[in-house]
Design an enzyme around this catalytic site. Structure first.
Site, short mmCIF file in Angstrom:
data_model
loop_
_atom_site.label_atom_id
_atom_site.label_comp_id
_atom_site.label_asym_id
_atom_site.label_seq_id
_atom_site.Cartn_x
_atom_site.Cartn_y
_atom_site.Cartn_z
N GLY A 115 56.87 30.27 69.78
CA GLY A 115 56.49 30.07 68.39
C GLY A 115 57.66 30.41 67.48
N CYS A 116 57.60 29.91 66.25
CA CYS A 116 58.71 30.15 65.32
C CYS A 116 58.79 31.62 64.90
CB CYS A 116 58.57 29.24 64.11
SG CYS A 116 56.96 29.27 63.30
N TYR A 117 57.66 32.20 64.48
CA TYR A 117 57.68 33.62 64.12
C TYR A 117 58.08 34.50 65.31
CZ TYR A 117 54.99 32.56 59.80
OH TYR A 117 54.56 32.10 58.58
#
Length: 309
Positions: A115-117
């Site tokens: 995921g990006c976060y």
């Protein structure tokens, strides 16, 4: 011989980015479906089974269904959804996560795109936990601000149609879908408290982890934190550890489309507190760029081919 790649979900934000990055590479042959075929289960199954590598840019349930449609033992999968990021039998596709992870990706059949976060969080925290500078049972918090493109079509439309919408704070159930991968892949005893936010910018991301150094075992110094990060990413073409500590960090339009991940450590003059900060493009190293990097590694190509370092 070219590598046959099928992007299932190529009309979404991440899928479109991946397709654009792969479209002019002669070593890649894209398997494509027209609009009618995309909705035809038989046509999708044929494409899934014809590809050497499939990249899934789908909702979680649809990603699981797509994997179930693969009826051979040859097709390899990169899943950009949340469905398999902590699943048994899947390799976590963050090549820089530890020294052996790129080799795991190279030989894996099933790879889950981070995921990006979590990409920003793990890049900051995982090496420090590994080096015992952050105890595995320390109560961590992570604050992050993303461009609205990370929310998919519905959020993009909402921001672009409502000129008065400036900032979105969310995740108040404290059960954001990215939390399990943050905890597992950082090796944490407890899930971090995660405060995600979205701002009126199309792309870009800042992820921050505050540390009360004076209260932590051994009271790690800024120099020790930086040394750990430098050693973790020595030689990386994409992850950069900066020694500077500017008064502000800005994400501007010049950052759009990059695949870099930049890390910094800010500390109080007396060494009592620190702020670990990662900046990245949520559609680059946070999504499409990571998928292309994983594809390159799995196919035995230059890991940064088609990426902006």
């Amino acid at each position: 011989m070219s590598i046959r790649v099928f992007i299932d979900g190529a009309v979404g934000t991440t899928g479109l980015e991946i397709r654009e990055r792969l479209s002019d590479r002669p070593e890649i042959a894209l398997v494509t479906l027209d609009d009618a075929q995309r909705k035809d289960a038989a046509a999708r199954a044929q494409a899934l089974n014809a590809a050497d590598i499939v990249i899934l840019c789908l909702p979680d349930d649809a990603a699981r269904d797509a994997v179930a449609m693969i009826a051979n033992d040859r097709t390899r999968v990169i899943d950009a959804s949340t469905a398999h990021r902590v699943a048994d039998g899947w390799t976590y596709g963050f090549a820089e996560l530890d020294p052996a992870n790129a080799n795991r990706i190279a030989t894996a059949r099933f790879v889950s795109n981070p995921g990006c976060y979590p990409t920003g969080f793990l890049a900051l925290v995982a090496p420090l936990v590994r080096d015992a500078l952050i105890p595995a049972d320390w109560p961590l918090t992570v604050n992050a601000v993303s461009g609205y493109s990370g929310g998919g079509k519905a959020l993009i439309e909402r921001f672009e149609q409502d000129a008065g919408l400036a900032f979105r704070d969310y995740g108040f159930t404290l059960a954001h879908k990215h939390i399990p991968e943050m905890q597992k892949h950082a090796g944490l005893a407890y899930a971090p408290v995660f405060a995600p936010m979205v701002t009126r910018a199309y792309r870009g991301m800042i992820v921050e982890v505050p540390l009360p150094l004076a209260a932590m075992p051994g009271r790690p110094s800024r120099a020790a934190l930086l040394d750990s990060l430098h050693r973790a990413y020595a030689g990386s073409a994409l992850v950069r550890v900066h020694d500077d500590a500017p008064d502000e960090l800005l994400i501007g339009t010049h950052d759009a489309g990059t695949d870099r991940l930049d890390l910094r450590v800010f500390a109080a003059a007396d060494g009592s507190q620190a702020r670990l900060v990662a900046t990245l493009d949520n559609l680059g190293k946070g999504a499409a760029g990571a998928a292309v990097q994983n594809l390159n590694i799995m196919a035995g190509l230059d890991p940064v081919a088609g990426l902006t370092c």
